[in-house]
Design a protein around this motif. Structure first.
Motif, PDB file in Angstrom:
ATOM      1  N   VAL A  50     -13.025   1.516  76.090  1.00  0.00           N
ATOM      2  CA  VAL A  50     -12.656   2.583  76.787  1.00  0.00           C
ATOM      3  C   VAL A  50     -13.450   2.560  78.063  1.00  0.00           C
ATOM      4  CG1 VAL A  50     -13.730   5.082  76.560  1.00  0.00           C
ATOM      5  CG2 VAL A  50     -12.554   3.795  74.541  1.00  0.00           C
ATOM      6  N   VAL A  54      -8.889   1.190  80.151  1.00  0.00           N
ATOM      7  CA  VAL A  54      -8.546   1.622  78.844  1.00  0.00           C
ATOM      8  C   VAL A  54      -6.964   1.490  78.547  1.00  0.00           C
ATOM      9  CG1 VAL A  54      -8.034   3.991  79.310  1.00  0.00           C
ATOM     10  CG2 VAL A  54      -8.595   3.760  77.114  1.00  0.00           C
ATOM     11  N   PHE A  55      -6.221   1.565  79.607  1.00  0.00           N
ATOM     12  CA  PHE A  55      -4.637   1.292  79.448  1.00  0.00           C
ATOM     13  C   PHE A  55      -4.372   0.005  79.634  1.00  0.00           C
ATOM     14  CE2 PHE A  55      -4.508   5.818  81.158  1.00  0.00           C
ATOM     15  CZ  PHE A  55      -4.244   6.347  79.985  1.00  0.00           C
ATOM     16  N   TYR A  57      -3.648  -2.068  77.380  1.00  0.00           N
ATOM     17  CA  TYR A  57      -2.590  -2.114  76.350  1.00  0.00           C
ATOM     18  C   TYR A  57      -1.145  -2.131  77.008  1.00  0.00           C
ATOM     19  CZ  TYR A  57      -2.510   2.662  75.528  1.00  0.00           C
ATOM     20  OH  TYR A  57      -2.645   4.077  75.575  1.00  0.00           O
ATOM     21  N   MET A  64      -1.432  -5.608  71.488  1.00  0.00           N
ATOM     22  CA  MET A  64      -2.792  -5.168  71.978  1.00  0.00           C
ATOM     23  C   MET A  64      -3.450  -4.146  70.987  1.00  0.00           C
ATOM     24  SD  MET A  64      -3.507  -6.351  75.190  1.00  0.00           S
ATOM     25  CE  MET A  64      -4.611  -5.318  75.738  1.00  0.00           C
ATOM     26  N   ALA A  65      -4.518  -4.129  71.091  1.00  0.00           N
ATOM     27  CA  ALA A  65      -5.425  -2.904  70.343  1.00  0.00           C
ATOM     28  C   ALA A  65      -6.064  -2.379  71.399  1.00  0.00           C
ATOM     29  CB  ALA A  65      -6.143  -3.530  69.037  1.00  0.00           C
ATOM     30  N   GLU A  66      -6.297  -1.036  71.186  1.00  0.00           N
ATOM     31  CA  GLU A  66      -7.093   0.093  71.971  1.00  0.00           C
ATOM     32  C   GLU A  66      -8.351   0.065  70.950  1.00  0.00           C
ATOM     33  OE1 GLU A  66      -9.205   1.718  74.702  1.00  0.00           O
ATOM     34  OE2 GLU A  66      -8.903   2.744  72.911  1.00  0.00           O
ATOM     35  N   ALA A  67      -9.677  -0.068  71.520  1.00  0.00           N
ATOM     36  CA  ALA A  67     -10.608   0.062  70.465  1.00  0.00           C
ATOM     37  C   ALA A  67     -11.480   1.282  70.882  1.00  0.00           C
ATOM     38  CB  ALA A  67     -11.522  -1.045  70.749  1.00  0.00           C
ATOM     39  N   ALA A  68     -12.452   1.889  70.041  1.00  0.00           N
ATOM     40  CA  ALA A  68     -13.302   2.789  70.341  1.00  0.00           C
ATOM     41  C   ALA A  68     -14.150   2.375  71.210  1.00  0.00           C
ATOM     42  CB  ALA A  68     -13.856   3.538  69.082  1.00  0.00           C
ATOM     43  N   VAL A  75     -13.359  -4.745  66.447  1.00  0.00           N
ATOM     44  CA  VAL A  75     -12.044  -4.688  66.162  1.00  0.00           C
ATOM     45  C   VAL A  75     -11.433  -6.149  66.443  1.00  0.00           C
ATOM     46  CG1 VAL A  75      -9.832  -4.009  67.137  1.00  0.00           C
ATOM     47  CG2 VAL A  75     -11.917  -2.559  67.128  1.00  0.00           C
TER      48      VAL A  75
ATOM     49  N   ASN B  61     -14.672  -0.709  62.159  1.00  0.00           N
ATOM     50  CA  ASN B  61     -13.994  -1.209  63.366  1.00  0.00           C
ATOM     51  C   ASN B  61     -13.600  -2.621  63.098  1.00  0.00           C
ATOM     52  OD1 ASN B  61     -13.654   0.758  65.754  1.00  0.00           O
ATOM     53  ND2 ASN B  61     -15.982   0.914  65.035  1.00  0.00           N
ATOM     54  N   TYR B  91     -10.151   7.132  64.442  1.00  0.00           N
ATOM     55  CA  TYR B  91      -9.449   6.258  65.005  1.00  0.00           C
ATOM     56  C   TYR B  91      -8.521   5.708  64.261  1.00  0.00           C
ATOM     57  CZ  TYR B  91     -11.912   6.061  69.646  1.00  0.00           C
ATOM     58  OH  TYR B  91     -12.508   6.480  70.801  1.00  0.00           O
ATOM     59  N   HIS B 214       3.414  -5.185  70.316  1.00  0.00           N
ATOM     60  CA  HIS B 214       2.987  -4.152  69.222  1.00  0.00           C
ATOM     61  C   HIS B 214       1.605  -3.530  69.744  1.00  0.00           C
ATOM     62  CE1 HIS B 214       5.617  -5.861  65.828  1.00  0.00           C
ATOM     63  NE2 HIS B 214       6.118  -5.360  66.657  1.00  0.00           N
ATOM     64  N   ILE B 216      -1.722  -1.224  68.811  1.00  0.00           N
ATOM     65  CA  ILE B 216      -2.586  -0.460  67.907  1.00  0.00           C
ATOM     66  C   ILE B 216      -3.383   0.677  68.914  1.00  0.00           C
ATOM     67  CG2 ILE B 216      -4.361  -0.549  65.953  1.00  0.00           C
ATOM     68  CD1 ILE B 216      -1.617  -1.894  65.327  1.00  0.00           C
TER      69      ILE B 216
END
Ligand SMILES: Cc1ncc(C[n+]2csc(CCOP(=O)(O)OP(=O)(O)O)c2C)c(N)n1
Lengths: 249, 359
Positions: A50, A54-55, A57, A64-68, A75, B61, B91, B214, B216
């Motif tokens: 974040v 943030v983008f 991905y 890709m993963a977007e994490a908190a 993650v 997480n 999330y 993909h 997430i």
């Protein structure tokens, strides 16, 4: 005609949304080139943070993963442990990694997770509009240190590489910058090394990338680079803190 | 398989491994520590992953990552730790990830105590984390059911790509009862389960560069896209409400003069009181919600036979389920509540006394 440079396959065609003079795009490109060069695109996963990136991905063309906020190293740990055949990196800003996510980064490093971390340090919170970061320099003005960062009250900036180097597990720790073409070439070598070590499952690799934020620093991009050279690099000295592949401890 | 005598915390861990869970991330806390310790001991024996995370925040997480990689994964904690997991649970819900979270509840708020409680009902069923989302919440009342729910929760999580919580308590976690385990999945079956999700999860791109990557993700910055995403989640939730409601009817019949509603540990004690009253010729029925979300509103409504003159809700909290029962009863009968807090468990005698006041 011979093509000598082109868009890395590991970047999508989505245009970067970054501000003029922002160096996130350069950092993205260096990572994408290294992934391509190591032939990892089909087994690569990045974790977006974040922050302004943030983008990420949308920009990297692999899973890709977007994490908190701050949780990317946790993650990444989950993904790497679940699918050891994948190669995993996190991409994080200074607020993400050195404030809200301090616990996650320290412990992922301490466990020696087989992941790479690309830590973009621009000494400020870019995305939320220029608040103080844990890496904001003494006396530097931000929207939440409007009279300058007073170290007696707000603490000193945190040097993450130095902190990480106190841990036994990390395999490779280096600080580079993107402040000149020569610096970018050095940064490319460091990023490529981290990705290569990642491919070879050597262990935890950490590259801090000193960057700028012309928009929130309120200066034009060229001056921002000069300011960073004069003010950030003396405090955040570019250095290879550890490279077990080369015997640097 | 024959029965074995086991603590709830260990039984749920064993059952999860048998159901193909090969990744477990958690942080120690009483009264769930036997669970994390059992996983620490057993995961290496099945080639699985156990990490004692640096916090519950990190653990959930890690779950987010492993679930995003399509693998069966679980975490557990007790009330204060579950509060820390709420960010990650939101999330997971947003990114539609199949995670299983076990809450071995203890007394609260704050650090509370380490005795059994049911005070996290609101948190589990009404949100807890931010945003419009739903958790599937399963409430066991015996060690056997606690164990069976590990497999059910994993199945439901993957069926709907949604986080599932098993809401137990310190009593179920700590006490020993005989359990019969379902057969363990073979290694091939475990591999096969992960393969089923390779059309969306993080995994090697076998098709080469042509498959779309993909993602997430729970971020949709365009309000119209986020609106559509949340609406889609609620289409899924409606489907869950239609198909997954579970409850137990205990001594429900046309003679009932009182209808009790209680879940988990509380329901066991209410059952004892009901049996006792039965020998005295007094008819009391019990609805025991097994899914706390989706809530068995219709089961409660159906059980309101014509002789029922009091609905009585018993919980180990200050009445967190009461509103749901009132929604189900819809004004057709008076609804009373009695509960105990602080980790103190009421006795069958106390419940009997409360019920006798209504005759
Ligand atoms: C839990 C949480 N707290 C706060 C925020 C708001 N927020 C978004 S980005 C950000 C700062 C990011 O700064 P940095 O990591 O330095 O990255 P940059 O934007 O400078 O690239 C904050 C505080 C959030 N999204 N989530």
């Amino acid at each position: 005609m011979e093509t000598i440079a082109s868009r890395p396959l590991s970047l999508t065609k989505t245009p970067f949304h970054y501000c003029p003079g922002c160096l996130h795009g350069v950092a993205h490109r260096l990572i994408a080139e290294a992934v391509d060069e190591n032939g990892l695109r089909n087994v690569m996963t990045g974790i977006a943070p974040v922050g302004c990136s943030v983008f990420a991905y949308k920009f990297f063309d692999f899973d890709m993963a977007e994490a908190a906020h701050g949780r990317a190293p946790a993650v990444a740990t989950g993904i790497k442990r679940a699918r050891p055949e994948m190669h995993v990196f996190t991409y994080q800003g200074d607020g993400d990694l050195a404030a809200i996510g301090t616990a996650e980064i320290i412990h992922a490093a301490n466990r020696g997770e087989h992941i790479s971390v690309f830590f973009v340090n621009n000494a400020i919170y870019g995305m939320t509009g220029g608040q103080m970061a844990p890496t904001t320099l003494p006396e530097m003005k931000t929207t939440t240190s409007p009279y300058g960062r007073k170290v007696d009250d707000m603490g000193h900036p945190i040097r993450m590489c130095e902190l990480m180097a106190t841990l036994v597990a990390p395999y490779y720790i280096e600080r580079v910058s993107l402040l000149s073409p020569a610096d970018i070439i050095k940064a490319k070598k460091a990023v490529a090394k981290a990705i290569k070590y990642n491919k070879e499952e050597r262990g935890f690799t950490f590259v801090e990338i000193i960057s700028t934020c012309p928009t929130n620093w309120g200066i034009d991009p060229i001056k921002a680079r000069d300011w960073a050279k004069d003010n950030m690099l003396p405090f955040f000295k570019p250095n290879c803190f550890r490279d077990r592949g080369e015997g640097v401890e | 398989m024959s029965k074995v005598l086991m603590k709830g915390n260990e039984a749920v861990a064993e059952a999860a491994i048998r159901a193909g869970c090969r990744l477990y991330f958690a942080y120690p806390i009483t009264p769930q520590s036997e669970l994390i310790e059992y996983m620490a001991k057993m995961m290496p024996k099945v080639g699985g992953t156990f990490i004692q995370a640096e916090s519950e925040v990190a653990a959930i997480n890690m779950v987010y990552g492993a679930a995003g990689a399509g693998k069966r994964v679980m975490t557990s904690s007790s009330s204060p730790g579950i509060s820390l997991k709420m960010e990650g649970i939101s999330y997971c819900a947003g990114a539609q990830l199949p995670a299983v979270i076990v809450n071995v509840q203890r007394g609260g708020p704050g650090l509370g105590d380490i005795q059994p409680a049911q005070a996290d009902y609101f948190q589990a069923t009404k949100g807890g984390g931010h945003g419009d989302y739903r958790l599937i919440v399963l409430a066991p009342s015996t060690v056997q059911e606690f164990a069976d729910m590990a497999a059910d929760a994993l199945d439901l999580a993957y069926k709907y790509r949604n986080p599932v919580m098993i809401l137990s308590d310190g009593m179920l976690g700590q006490m020993m009862e005989p359990v019969e385990f379902r057969p363990a999945k073979t290694e091939e079956e475990v591999q096969e389960l992960a393969k089923q999700h390779e059309n969306w999860c993080i995994c090697p791109n076998e098709d080469g560069v042509n498959r779309h990557h993909h993602e997430i993700n729970s971020l949709e910055i365009d309000p119209l896209v986020l609106e559509k995403h949340v609406n889609n989640l609620f289409v899924k939730y409606a489907e869950i409400e239609q198909h997954e409601v579970r409850c137990e009817e205990y001594n429900i019949n046309g003679d009932n003069e009182i209808l009790c509603v209680a879940f988990g540990t509380a329901s066991r004690i209410v059952k004892s009181a009901i049996n006792d009253l039965k020998t005295e010729g007094k008819s009391v029925g019990l609805i025991r919600p097994i899914t706390l979300w989706p809530y068995p509103y219709e089961c409660v409504a159906r059980a309101l036979h014509k002789n029922v003159r009091q609905v009585y809700v018993f919980e180990l909290n200050k009445g967190q389920m009461l509103d749901d029962v009132k929604i189900a009863v819809a004004g057709r009968c008076d609804v009373k509540f009695w509960g105990k807090v602080g980790g103190i468990i009421f006795t069958p005698g106390e419940i009997k006394e409360k019920l006798l006041e209504c005759f």
